[in-house]
Scaffold this motif. Sequence first.
Motif, PDB file in Angstrom:
ATOM      1  N   CYS A 142       0.829  -1.210   0.000  1.00  0.00           N
ATOM      2  CA  CYS A 142       0.000   0.000   0.000  1.00  0.00           C
ATOM      3  C   CYS A 142       0.861   1.257   0.000  1.00  0.00           C
ATOM      4  N   VAL A 145       2.132   1.749  -3.521  1.00  0.00           N
ATOM      5  CA  VAL A 145       1.093   2.317  -4.390  1.00  0.00           C
ATOM      6  C   VAL A 145       0.923   3.806  -4.110  1.00  0.00           C
ATOM      7  N   HIS A 146       0.975   4.172  -2.831  1.00  0.00           N
ATOM      8  CA  HIS A 146       0.860   5.593  -2.473  1.00  0.00           C
ATOM      9  C   HIS A 146       1.986   6.405  -3.098  1.00  0.00           C
ATOM     10  N   LEU A 148       3.780   5.619  -5.780  1.00  0.00           N
ATOM     11  CA  LEU A 148       3.687   5.607  -7.244  1.00  0.00           C
ATOM     12  C   LEU A 148       2.633   6.577  -7.758  1.00  0.00           C
ATOM     13  N   THR A 149       1.638   6.887  -6.963  1.00  0.00           N
ATOM     14  CA  THR A 149       0.587   7.814  -7.394  1.00  0.00           C
ATOM     15  C   THR A 149       0.917   9.269  -7.068  1.00  0.00           C
ATOM     16  N   ARG A 150       2.055   9.495  -6.434  1.00  0.00           N
ATOM     17  CA  ARG A 150       2.452  10.871  -6.113  1.00  0.00           C
ATOM     18  C   ARG A 150       3.016  11.554  -7.344  1.00  0.00           C
ATOM     19  N   THR A 151       2.875  12.854  -7.379  1.00  0.00           N
ATOM     20  CA  THR A 151       3.372  13.618  -8.539  1.00  0.00           C
ATOM     21  C   THR A 151       4.818  14.056  -8.383  1.00  0.00           C
ATOM     22  N   TYR A 154       9.227   9.094  -6.751  1.00  0.00           N
ATOM     23  CA  TYR A 154       9.353   8.071  -5.717  1.00  0.00           C
ATOM     24  C   TYR A 154      10.755   7.469  -5.681  1.00  0.00           C
ATOM     25  N   ASN A 176      -5.238  10.126   0.590  1.00  0.00           N
ATOM     26  CA  ASN A 176      -4.105   9.413   1.184  1.00  0.00           C
ATOM     27  C   ASN A 176      -4.519   8.040   1.720  1.00  0.00           C
ATOM     28  N   TYR A 178      -4.145   5.047   0.629  1.00  0.00           N
ATOM     29  CA  TYR A 178      -3.140   3.982   0.575  1.00  0.00           C
ATOM     30  C   TYR A 178      -2.105   4.156   1.683  1.00  0.00           C
TER      31      TYR A 178
END
Length: 402
Positions: A142, A145-146, A148-151, A154, A176, A178
Amino acid sequence: MPAFDVDSQSPGGSFEPQPADNWSMPLGAIAGIRLYISYSVFVALAILTGLVAMVQGREGNGDLPLVTLTAVTIWFFGWGVQFLVHLCLHYWTDAKSESITIGVLGIEAANPLYRRYPWSAVANLMAACFSLTALVIFGAACLAVHMLTRTDGYADASLWLRALATPGLGLDAVANCYLTAAWLFWIQAACQAYPLPKSLGRGAIASVVVLLAADADDDLQLKLLRRSLQFVSLITVVIAMATLIADGDMNLPRWPILLLLAVALWVSTRKSDLYDWITSIHIAGADPISAHFDVTELRESDLGEPTSRPAEVSPKRTPWISEMIDSVRMRQKRKRVRAAMRREHEEASDAARLDHVLQIVSERGTEGLSAEDRALLMRVSKNLQRHRQTHTDDATQKGDGG
């Protein structure tokens, strides 16, 4: 009070097995395992609902109900992970479960002597390690995934540490979720690992003590187990003091929670379940079923009735057919041995608790018995009836033969 007859089906009440715990509600059964949910879950949900209703009207808390619902759903998913691990152990190992109770933290470890099939030290360790590892892995997934979805990327490790340092465990926004899931999975794993009563960590520590002090007697193993739990409690106090210094002027300090856990653990070291854990592991350790069967030790005479044939006549079976028949016979013999030994160890497990149950009956009557105690007396009664019937049949056969 009238004398208590253990062989009676209903001395003052029915001994039909009731739910596994007076503080739980039956949910049904899955794959032959009876499921119960502790009433503490409903109490916790009621308290959480009340808190949300009190503060959601404040400024900035408009999405608090949705955030809370998301967190509760994630927490329930952690329960599912633990149940899946126990289900796999039930099917593929000797860690059999007749019933499973779900508490606030997930799977509750039942009193080990009330299990129909006592768990060995290895089985207890597998249940704890696999459950905790699964929760930690899901939490790490999780968190990944959090990130990887950040702009903002990572690749840098400092970004991961900054995400973990986010105030409020990510509960400030549904976006937030994840990150929240990662923290909740890890918190659930930490709570299950902490060796309070009914936690997975308690059985794991008891198993480690029995394995490392295998040559010691029961009293010494009990003393080592109690000292180990007290040592964990002292370590928790030290961590609480360090957290007190680190928290500073935080609105919600963490050290009182840690200190409360340490006190609760220290007090619980005087509970009788510690001796029950050691006794159950010894009962399971005496079970030869857990040992692997060596095919070379099964002689042909053990696989079936001996067949007389002339010495010059050899059996007319091809090798693969012979191996298949021998394999089937060996499996049948193994199944019979397992069934017989399981009955013996069920009776041994019941006998380990019978004196305690009879003492309760003599002091408080049958009203003082729990559901597990009534189920135990029912099983002992049926075993006595079966043994008496067997002896009667044997005596009748001898009389007819004479």
